[in-house]
Design an enzyme around this catalytic site. Sequence first.
Site, PDB file in Angstrom:
ATOM      1  N   ARG A 165      54.722   0.776  86.411  1.00 37.77           N
ATOM      2  CA  ARG A 165      55.036  -0.629  86.744  1.00 37.77           C
ATOM      3  C   ARG A 165      56.334  -0.705  87.549  1.00 37.77           C
ATOM      4  O   ARG A 165      57.144  -1.618  87.365  1.00 37.77           O
ATOM      5  CB  ARG A 165      55.151  -1.495  85.475  1.00 37.77           C
ATOM      6  CG  ARG A 165      53.949  -1.454  84.583  1.00 37.77           C
ATOM      7  CD  ARG A 165      52.744  -2.181  85.131  1.00 37.77           C
ATOM      8  NE  ARG A 165      51.645  -2.004  84.227  1.00 37.77           N
ATOM      9  CZ  ARG A 165      50.738  -1.015  84.352  1.00 37.77           C
ATOM     10  NH1 ARG A 165      50.793  -0.174  85.365  1.00 37.77           N
ATOM     11  NH2 ARG A 165      49.771  -0.891  83.475  1.00 37.77           N
ATOM     12  N   SER A 236      51.227 -10.224  80.501  1.00 43.56           N
ATOM     13  CA  SER A 236      52.206  -9.408  79.761  1.00 43.56           C
ATOM     14  C   SER A 236      53.610  -9.740  80.251  1.00 43.56           C
ATOM     15  O   SER A 236      53.881  -9.684  81.450  1.00 43.56           O
ATOM     16  CB  SER A 236      51.951  -7.918  80.002  1.00 43.56           C
ATOM     17  OG  SER A 236      50.701  -7.566  79.480  1.00 43.56           O
ATOM     18  N   GLU A 332      58.640  -7.447  82.418  1.00 49.34           N
ATOM     19  CA  GLU A 332      57.772  -7.151  83.556  1.00 49.34           C
ATOM     20  C   GLU A 332      57.827  -8.343  84.520  1.00 49.34           C
ATOM     21  O   GLU A 332      57.702  -8.201  85.730  1.00 49.34           O
ATOM     22  CB  GLU A 332      56.349  -6.959  83.022  1.00 49.34           C
ATOM     23  CG  GLU A 332      55.377  -6.400  84.014  1.00 49.34           C
ATOM     24  CD  GLU A 332      54.002  -6.194  83.382  1.00 49.34           C
ATOM     25  OE1 GLU A 332      53.850  -5.266  82.573  1.00 49.34           O
ATOM     26  OE2 GLU A 332      53.095  -6.971  83.703  1.00 49.34           O
TER      27      GLU A 332
HETATM   28  P1  NAP Z   1      46.161  -1.685  75.537  1.00 48.31           P
HETATM   29  O1  NAP Z   1      44.911  -1.293  76.202  1.00 48.31           O
HETATM   30  O2  NAP Z   1      46.167  -2.167  74.126  1.00 48.31           O
HETATM   31  O3  NAP Z   1      47.213  -0.534  75.696  1.00 48.31           O
HETATM   32  C1  NAP Z   1      48.519  -0.663  75.140  1.00 48.31           C
HETATM   33  C2  NAP Z   1      49.356   0.498  75.612  1.00 48.31           C
HETATM   34  O4  NAP Z   1      48.753   1.724  75.262  1.00 48.31           O
HETATM   35  C3  NAP Z   1      49.564   0.530  77.083  1.00 48.31           C
HETATM   36  O5  NAP Z   1      50.867   1.002  77.315  1.00 48.31           O
HETATM   37  C4  NAP Z   1      48.572   1.534  77.578  1.00 48.31           C
HETATM   38  O6  NAP Z   1      49.046   2.220  78.710  1.00 48.31           O
HETATM   39  C5  NAP Z   1      48.494   2.489  76.421  1.00 48.31           C
HETATM   40  N1  NAP Z   1      47.164   3.105  76.281  1.00 48.31           N
HETATM   41  C6  NAP Z   1      46.092   2.603  75.632  1.00 48.31           C
HETATM   42  N2  NAP Z   1      45.067   3.467  75.666  1.00 48.31           N
HETATM   43  C7  NAP Z   1      45.481   4.537  76.388  1.00 48.31           C
HETATM   44  C8  NAP Z   1      44.864   5.754  76.800  1.00 48.31           C
HETATM   45  N3  NAP Z   1      43.600   6.049  76.454  1.00 48.31           N
HETATM   46  N4  NAP Z   1      45.589   6.613  77.541  1.00 48.31           N
HETATM   47  C9  NAP Z   1      46.868   6.313  77.886  1.00 48.31           C
HETATM   48  N5  NAP Z   1      47.501   5.178  77.538  1.00 48.31           N
HETATM   49  C10 NAP Z   1      46.825   4.299  76.792  1.00 48.31           C
HETATM   50  O7  NAP Z   1      46.935  -2.779  76.414  1.00 48.31           O
HETATM   51  P2  NAP Z   1      46.616  -4.286  76.773  1.00 48.31           P
HETATM   52  O8  NAP Z   1      47.895  -5.024  76.641  1.00 48.31           O
HETATM   53  O9  NAP Z   1      45.383  -4.784  76.101  1.00 48.31           O
HETATM   54  O10 NAP Z   1      46.307  -4.166  78.334  1.00 48.31           O
HETATM   55  C11 NAP Z   1      45.126  -3.575  78.798  1.00 48.31           C
HETATM   56  C12 NAP Z   1      45.419  -2.843  80.061  1.00 48.31           C
HETATM   57  O11 NAP Z   1      45.830  -3.760  81.066  1.00 48.31           O
HETATM   58  C13 NAP Z   1      46.539  -1.814  79.917  1.00 48.31           C
HETATM   59  O12 NAP Z   1      46.220  -0.702  80.703  1.00 48.31           O
HETATM   60  C14 NAP Z   1      47.742  -2.543  80.473  1.00 48.31           C
HETATM   61  O13 NAP Z   1      48.715  -1.666  81.016  1.00 48.31           O
HETATM   62  C15 NAP Z   1      47.079  -3.370  81.547  1.00 48.31           C
HETATM   63  N6  NAP Z   1      47.880  -4.524  81.948  1.00 48.31           N
HETATM   64  C16 NAP Z   1      48.546  -4.427  83.121  1.00 48.31           C
HETATM   65  C17 NAP Z   1      49.338  -5.449  83.557  1.00 48.31           C
HETATM   66  C18 NAP Z   1      50.061  -5.317  84.859  1.00 48.31           C
HETATM   67  O14 NAP Z   1      49.841  -4.409  85.660  1.00 48.31           O
HETATM   68  N7  NAP Z   1      50.966  -6.184  85.123  1.00 48.31           N
HETATM   69  C19 NAP Z   1      49.458  -6.601  82.779  1.00 48.31           C
HETATM   70  C20 NAP Z   1      48.750  -6.674  81.591  1.00 48.31           C
HETATM   71  C21 NAP Z   1      47.966  -5.603  81.171  1.00 48.31           C
HETATM   72  P3  NAP Z   1      49.017   1.600  80.203  1.00 48.31           P
HETATM   73  O15 NAP Z   1      49.912   0.424  80.198  1.00 48.31           O
HETATM   74  O16 NAP Z   1      49.538   2.732  81.021  1.00 48.31           O
HETATM   75  O17 NAP Z   1      47.602   1.276  80.501  1.00 48.31           O
END
Ligand code: NAP
Length: 337
Positions: A165, A236, A332
């Site tokens: 990010r 987020s 963020e």
């Molecule tokens: P989530 O899927 O519950 O994941 C929470 C955290 O665990 C995140 O840091 C995610 O990494 C990590 N994670 C989960 N499974 C993983 C795996 N198999 N391998 C490596 N890392 C893992 O998160 P959530 O809040 O529901 O969001 C879903 C996805 O949308 C996530 O990937 C999150 O990063 C993304 N998202 C992105 C943005 C943005 O770009 N602004 C905003 C909201 C959500 P990562 O963050 O590296 O994926």
Amino acid sequence: MTVRERIPFSELTTFKTGGPARYLADCESENDVREALAFARARRLPYVVIGDGSNLLASDEGYEGVVIRMRIGGISFSPKDADAVLMEAGAGVPWETAVEEAALRGLWGIENMAGIPGTVGAAPVQNIGAYGTELETSFVYADVLDADTDTVARLAKEDCGFGYRESRFKRERNLIILSVALLLSPTGAPQTSYSDLARLYEAGEPLATPGEIGNAVRRVRAGKFPDLRQSGTAGSFFKNPIVSEDAYAALVVRYGDIPRYPAAGGVKIPLAFVLDRALGLKGHRQGAVHLFGNQPLVIVADDDARTRDIDALANEIAKRVHDATGIAIEREVRSIP
Ligand code: NAP
């Protein structure tokens, strides 16, 4: 370029808060952006570039400067070889449009990032990512106007300083992204390593094409994140922290098993887990703002909330996390000014 005066940020951001922007310049071309910069210079005013306002927190006092709203459109696809197609899109194209257009052509590479709000031009700024895919993976170059020198340069991936990010565009606000090129592929395979998608895959959900993956991701997101069109929110609010191995071990002693994922410089942990299980803050409300029940990383603002209410809650959350775990969490969401 059209310039309007005193447009409230509550109309320009998905948080739907914030006072007036002194000037709003909607820019549909590189020339419009140059004119907007000249307009700001002539009045000795600062400028700020925004897209759809989905990651912004604007001051209740407003902004005494020129808000350049990126509206450069256009999207094209050029085959490079049997396995690769270059997609070039204007910085003002909605990211969702780029994902849909790629899926319509059966092109792989960005389908796991379906449903992320914002524009194509904003995507490299924070190196958006979701469900195991990050923008930098398919990123080839961005055409960028340097507002300090009035020159346009083509920046390759290695020039962009991408991290989790992160990118140099967050630090060097003089670099205005005009268009972005991504390399996609007609041959690919579903990336279902994240548990939300793996569950659907195991349940027999059709996940064989970029379009099917995109739709599945949108459904998962709809169950977790509030609808930006209805709620005041920027998705987020905080980044997931990356901590050292020692810090992680200390957290486990204190709070039991916490999920961990490998990351450059340490261990990435889900902040939502810490907020929910360790601090019991899921759904926590403070005045007109609260942490979303399904995903406490998300701040939701009531209709009558102001930016200072969101700031106050965010600061309170950061303090509680720091007091309990020693982790200094980072936002963020970007603040204006
Ligand atoms: P989530 O899927 O519950 O994941 C929470 C955290 O665990 C995140 O840091 C995610 O990494 C990590 N994670 C989960 N499974 C993983 C795996 N198999 N391998 C490596 N890392 C893992 O998160 P959530 O809040 O529901 O969001 C879903 C996805 O949308 C996530 O990937 C999150 O990063 C993304 N998202 C992105 C943005 C943005 O770009 N602004 C905003 C909201 C959500 P990562 O963050 O590296 O994926």
